[in-house]
Design an enzyme around this catalytic site. Sequence first.
Site, short mmCIF file in Angstrom:
data_model
loop_
_atom_site.label_atom_id
_atom_site.label_comp_id
_atom_site.label_asym_id
_atom_site.label_seq_id
_atom_site.Cartn_x
_atom_site.Cartn_y
_atom_site.Cartn_z
N SER A 1 0.95 -1.49 -0.14
CA SER A 1 -0.36 0.23 -0.29
C SER A 1 0.28 1.24 -0.10
CB SER A 1 -0.97 0.02 1.34
OG SER A 1 -1.90 0.88 1.08
N ASP B 1 -0.80 -4.17 -3.77
CA ASP B 1 -2.06 -4.30 -3.29
C ASP B 1 -2.02 -2.91 -3.31
OD1 ASP B 1 -4.50 -5.27 -3.89
OD2 ASP B 1 -5.00 -4.22 -1.86
N HIS C 1 -7.18 -6.52 1.90
CA HIS C 1 -6.07 -5.64 1.38
C HIS C 1 -4.66 -5.68 1.89
CE1 HIS C 1 -4.23 -1.90 0.30
NE2 HIS C 1 -3.43 -1.28 1.48
#
EC number: 3.1.1.-
Length: 346
Positions: free
Chosen positions: A153, A178, A305
């Site tokens: 992220s 992700d 996530h």
Amino acid sequence: MDSSSLTTLPEDETSEQQKQQPLSTFASKPDRPATQSSLLKYSPLEWSGYFDREDDIRIPDTEDVFHVYLGGTEGPVVFCLHGGGYSGLSFALAASKIKEKARVVAMDLRGHGKSASENELDLSIETMCNDVLAVLKSMYGDSPPAIVLVGHSMGGSVAVHVAAKKSLPSLAGLLVVDVVEGTAMASLIHMQKILSSRMKYFSSVEKAIEWSVKGGSLRNVDSARVSIPATLKYDDSKKCYTYRACLEETEQYWRGWYEGLSDKFLSCPVPKLLLLAGTDRMDRALTIGQMQGKFQMVIVRHTGHAIQEDAPEEFATLVLNFISRNRIGPHGIEIPGLRRSSQSHP
């Protein structure tokens, strides 16, 4: 993807509110129940069960001290950067397997975990990149071993920007978890709402761990038991636990994390792997790049996530396979028939 920082979901008691909120890479809404552990308790687990040691890296001529967790003694260094709101312990369960065949380092970024810096709120991409390079310099000097940057992220954005600087000559691989520019940029307008509606105060660490799993931000109970405690701090005035990272106060930097990220990722001249929790996260530039064979992409099913936490064994296997497939050794890309002089590094 997004700043993992923004990956926490609203309180589990407000399920209707959650349904009304737009989905984002920051806050992936689970499409199935959280993984159940045989342990019904949500008691914290020690990092020492997964890493070999921890250390504080002091940056010369500054007041900055960055905390790192380390494991393994051989092979290239898998240098892990967590998302916003997480900590280096986000990689703990995966590290316990990666360290069997490679060295692993997980860093607490500025304003997170056990790291301490003069300006905890300066989460600009430039500052975080400089932090990572300064830590690598302090740890390995002028002769660093082969480095495989792994970022989740927000940390994925940092990893890409560090790689794009081309100032790390021993960089041998880039693995991004992700985060995709298109989805992340579209999610930014919702981030303050998501952050403000999440649970902010917890009576105990156990309650925070329980909420992270029941709320859907993490699906692996054991990983939550290791990683969540490092994302909290105790508020003496309120007599409760709250979040260590003040993400709401860093909005001015969010756009800089993701703007132009796809092109930077594609331009990095090292082997690249993109791990996604869903195909809907691909933007146009990455779709074209993947069709042209510029990087490898893997969709990791049945995770949220935080892929490295929800499916740590699969994540570790993907990292090790990436290293093996690209012949990344302790000093860089290994060319069959060409021997390099060995030199030990910490």
